[in-house]
Design a protein around this motif. Structure first.
Motif, PDB file in Angstrom:
ATOM      1  N   TYR A 387       0.803  -1.217   0.000  1.00 48.75           N
ATOM      2  CA  TYR A 387       0.000   0.000   0.000  1.00 48.75           C
ATOM      3  C   TYR A 387       0.838   1.270   0.000  1.00 48.75           C
ATOM      4  N   GLY A 388       0.220   2.332  -0.527  1.00 49.35           N
ATOM      5  CA  GLY A 388       0.819   3.659  -0.478  1.00 49.35           C
ATOM      6  C   GLY A 388       1.774   3.975  -1.612  1.00 49.35           C
ATOM      7  N   THR A 389       2.046   3.001  -2.482  1.00 49.61           N
ATOM      8  CA  THR A 389       2.979   3.242  -3.569  1.00 49.61           C
ATOM      9  C   THR A 389       2.229   3.331  -4.887  1.00 49.61           C
ATOM     10  N   MET A 390       2.970   3.526  -5.974  1.00 51.55           N
ATOM     11  CA  MET A 390       2.369   3.626  -7.294  1.00 51.55           C
ATOM     12  C   MET A 390       2.587   2.316  -8.033  1.00 51.55           C
ATOM     13  N   HIS A 391       1.512   1.649  -8.377  1.00 53.80           N
ATOM     14  CA  HIS A 391       1.596   0.360  -9.063  1.00 53.80           C
ATOM     15  C   HIS A 391       1.306   0.458 -10.559  1.00 53.80           C
ATOM     16  N   ALA A 392       0.896   1.603 -11.035  1.00 53.87           N
ATOM     17  CA  ALA A 392       0.542   1.736 -12.445  1.00 53.87           C
ATOM     18  C   ALA A 392       1.808   1.925 -13.278  1.00 53.87           C
ATOM     19  N   ARG A 393       2.202   0.890 -14.005  1.00 54.39           N
ATOM     20  CA  ARG A 393       3.347   1.004 -14.912  1.00 54.39           C
ATOM     21  C   ARG A 393       2.950   1.695 -16.205  1.00 54.39           C
ATOM     22  N   ALA A 394       1.705   1.506 -16.612  1.00 57.93           N
ATOM     23  CA  ALA A 394       1.192   2.174 -17.810  1.00 57.93           C
ATOM     24  C   ALA A 394      -0.311   2.345 -17.662  1.00 57.93           C
ATOM     25  N   VAL A 395      -0.826   3.465 -18.188  1.00 58.29           N
ATOM     26  CA  VAL A 395      -2.263   3.725 -18.170  1.00 58.29           C
ATOM     27  C   VAL A 395      -2.705   4.043 -19.592  1.00 58.29           C
ATOM     28  N   VAL A 396      -3.746   3.364 -20.038  1.00 57.43           N
ATOM     29  CA  VAL A 396      -4.324   3.586 -21.358  1.00 57.43           C
ATOM     30  C   VAL A 396      -5.717   4.172 -21.174  1.00 57.43           C
ATOM     31  N   LYS A 397      -5.991   5.278 -21.873  1.00 61.91           N
ATOM     32  CA  LYS A 397      -7.293   5.934 -21.807  1.00 61.91           C
ATOM     33  C   LYS A 397      -7.862   6.022 -23.213  1.00 61.91           C
ATOM     34  N   ALA A 398      -9.031   5.427 -23.422  1.00 63.84           N
ATOM     35  CA  ALA A 398      -9.680   5.404 -24.741  1.00 63.84           C
ATOM     36  C   ALA A 398      -8.714   4.921 -25.811  1.00 63.84           C
ATOM     37  N   GLY A 399      -7.915   3.922 -25.454  1.00 72.65           N
ATOM     38  CA  GLY A 399      -6.993   3.311 -26.402  1.00 72.65           C
ATOM     39  C   GLY A 399      -5.682   4.024 -26.582  1.00 72.65           C
ATOM     40  N   GLU A 400      -5.481   5.152 -25.887  1.00 75.51           N
ATOM     41  CA  GLU A 400      -4.230   5.898 -26.013  1.00 75.51           C
ATOM     42  C   GLU A 400      -3.396   5.729 -24.750  1.00 75.51           C
ATOM     43  N   LEU A 401      -2.092   5.499 -24.959  1.00 71.17           N
ATOM     44  CA  LEU A 401      -1.172   5.371 -23.835  1.00 71.17           C
ATOM     45  C   LEU A 401      -0.920   6.755 -23.267  1.00 71.17           C
ATOM     46  N   VAL A 402      -1.473   7.043 -22.070  1.00 75.99           N
ATOM     47  CA  VAL A 402      -1.368   8.386 -21.498  1.00 75.99           C
ATOM     48  C   VAL A 402      -0.370   8.463 -20.356  1.00 75.99           C
ATOM     49  N   LEU A 403       0.092   7.330 -19.878  1.00 82.08           N
ATOM     50  CA  LEU A 403       1.133   7.293 -18.853  1.00 82.08           C
ATOM     51  C   LEU A 403       1.936   6.017 -19.054  1.00 82.08           C
ATOM     52  N   ASP A 404       3.256   6.136 -19.050  1.00 86.29           N
ATOM     53  CA  ASP A 404       4.113   4.969 -19.289  1.00 86.29           C
ATOM     54  C   ASP A 404       5.372   5.098 -18.449  1.00 86.29           C
ATOM     55  N   ARG A 405       5.475   4.256 -17.429  1.00 89.93           N
ATOM     56  CA  ARG A 405       6.653   4.256 -16.563  1.00 89.93           C
ATOM     57  C   ARG A 405       7.585   3.095 -16.875  1.00 89.93           C
ATOM     58  N   ARG A 406       7.315   2.330 -17.908  1.00 89.49           N
ATOM     59  CA  ARG A 406       8.079   1.109 -18.127  1.00 89.49           C
ATOM     60  C   ARG A 406       9.539   1.356 -18.468  1.00 89.49           C
ATOM     61  N   GLY A 407       9.828   2.547 -18.984  1.00 87.42           N
ATOM     62  CA  GLY A 407      11.210   2.843 -19.330  1.00 87.42           C
ATOM     63  C   GLY A 407      12.047   3.371 -18.182  1.00 87.42           C
ATOM     64  N   LEU A 408      11.401   3.632 -17.031  1.00 89.24           N
ATOM     65  CA  LEU A 408      12.146   4.200 -15.905  1.00 89.24           C
ATOM     66  C   LEU A 408      12.965   3.133 -15.203  1.00 89.24           C
ATOM     67  N   ARG A 409      14.230   3.395 -15.051  1.00 89.15           N
ATOM     68  CA  ARG A 409      15.124   2.463 -14.358  1.00 89.15           C
ATOM     69  C   ARG A 409      16.054   3.250 -13.440  1.00 89.15           C
ATOM     70  N   ILE A 410      16.358   2.706 -12.289  1.00 89.26           N
ATOM     71  CA  ILE A 410      17.332   3.304 -11.375  1.00 89.26           C
ATOM     72  C   ILE A 410      18.429   2.277 -11.140  1.00 89.26           C
ATOM     73  N   ASP A 411      19.627   2.555 -11.599  1.00 86.51           N
ATOM     74  CA  ASP A 411      20.738   1.596 -11.463  1.00 86.51           C
ATOM     75  C   ASP A 411      21.476   1.757 -10.152  1.00 86.51           C
TER      76      ASP A 411
END
Length: 411
Positions: A387-411
């Protein structure tokens, strides 16, 4: 045509069985015209060059979440009241002293529409980051005709200029403004004769809500306001039984309100009547938590009677300054003893019902809006467990990708 390919686990929320999750594994989700076109077994079809393919990969996909009760458009700040509450000053006592809703009214009246829009946009983008794609926005911090219309215009603009679907609700009966503190009947007449007709003519609000509660609008006043709103073509909602059982939920059922919300003091006879009605019960567990209420909405008892219980944030500056719907879902699990699949249904299928959008949002099936969220874990229960964190890696609205965290990486 858009194809979201290689989905490991698709939770459609329109399945049969006790949980109703409708899980499909290893599928491609086809989208056309912003709506779900089909769900096909992965690899069962070769897509031509005219089709855009979006590889989705690991993680569960769920419908876009629906927050069916928020007060997101407002001015000012009430963080000082947070400390007062911690020092033992009650919510109703703060309100009697000119704080609470009236403090926000003063700030909202003074705020320019552009200021309210920018602030509201920031809050909606926070909600989007947690997987919310449809949200209700209430007015109720203007408490005069001009400022209530101003709030509703801001809500309408937010629906046009953010990726979320916005459902505006008129809540002029939220509190009695300072200029009518000694003339409650005068304010009710203002709502009936001036503000409600103006709201209907504006054509933005879909619903009219009333805070029917001890010390605010009583059942008789609420009935007059809601009846007039219905005659003007607005759907009905009721803030009901938050601090006391005064018959607010029963009024909502009688008038065929689409939802009754809060329900901490819902009694057994009204619960039985609710089970026989089409009115959706909406619980706001974050508010009960933030106000440290000892009486909680009887979610378990309602579920046992076969009621579909919606779950929302009640995001607002006084009693739940929390835009994180999944976190409120965790509170529903822990404090209201709801199971994760019940909460997920509560913030998808049943929340959609509470906004008159059943079958359009909150589930994934051919013809429904292509609103969905790729989670960072293959088990959707982590939405509430971690709980309390962000679990949405990507959000699609009406078929459009409006949020995409899949490319974020911390080495």
């Amino acid at each position: 045509m858009e194809v979201f390919a290689g989905i490991e686990r698709l939770v459609t929320m329109n399945g049969s069985g006790p949980q109703g999750l409708g899980v499909l594994e290893h599928v491609d989700l086809l989208v056309e015209g912003g709506r779900v076109h089909a769900m096909l077994p992965q690899g069962s079809q070769v897509y031509g060059p005219e089709v855009r393919v979006h590889p989705f990969g690991p993680g569960a996909v769920i419908p876009g979440l629906v927050d069916c009760h928020t007060h997101t458009v407002f001015g000012g700040d009430r963080s000082a009241e947070f400390e007062l509450k911690l020092r033992g000053v009650g919510y109703e006592e703060i309100a009697r002293g000119g704080g609470g809703i009236l403090h926000t009214v003063t700030a909202t009246r003074a705020a320019a529409p552009e200021t309210l829009f920018r602030r509201g946009r920031d809050y909606l983008l926070e909600m989007l980051a947690h997987g919310v794609t449809t949200v209700e926005l209430k007015s109720g911090y203007g408490l005069d005709t001009e400022d209530e219309l101003k709030m509703l215009e801001v809500a309408a603009r937010l629906g046009k200029e953010t990726p979320l679907t916005v459902v505006p609700t008129f809540l002029g009966a939220h509190e009695f403004p300072q200029e009518y503190r000694q003339n409650h009947e005068g304010y009710v007449r203002l709502l009936l004769e001036d503000t409600l007709p103006a709201v209907a003519a504006q054509g933005v609000a879909r619903f009219c809500d009333v805070f029917c509660e001890r010390g605010v609008f009583d059942v008789q006043q609420s009935r007059r306001i809601l009846t007039t709103a219905r005659e003007l073509g607005l759907g009905l909602k009721v803030h009901a039984e938050e601090f006391a059982s005064i018959g607010a939920a029963a009024l909502g059922i009688e008038l065929d309100a689409i939802s009754v919300d809060h329900l901490e003091h819902l009694d057994e006879p009204t619960m039985e009547a609710l089970a026989e009605s089409s009115t959706v019960p909406v619980i706001l567990p974050g508010t009960a938590f933030f106000l440290d209420l000892t009486t909680l909405p009887p979610a378990r008892a309602m579920l046992q009677r076969g009621l579909g219980v919606a779950v929302a944030t009640d995001f607002n500056p006084g009693s739940n300054m929390c835009s994180n719907l999944p976190l409120c879902g965790t509170i529903a699990c822990v404090r209201c003893r709801m199971l994760p699949h019940e909460v997920l249904r509560g913030m998808t299928v049943h929340a959609a019902r509470a906004l008159g959008l059943a079958g359009q949002v909150g589930e994934l099936r051919p013809g429904a809006a292509a609103d969905f969220v790729l989670l960072d874990h293959p088990d959707e229960r982590n939405l509430f467990y971690h709980y309390g964190t962000m679990h949405a890696r990507a959000v699609v609205k009406a078929g459009e990708l409006v949020l995409d965290r899949r490319g974020l990486r911390i080495d």
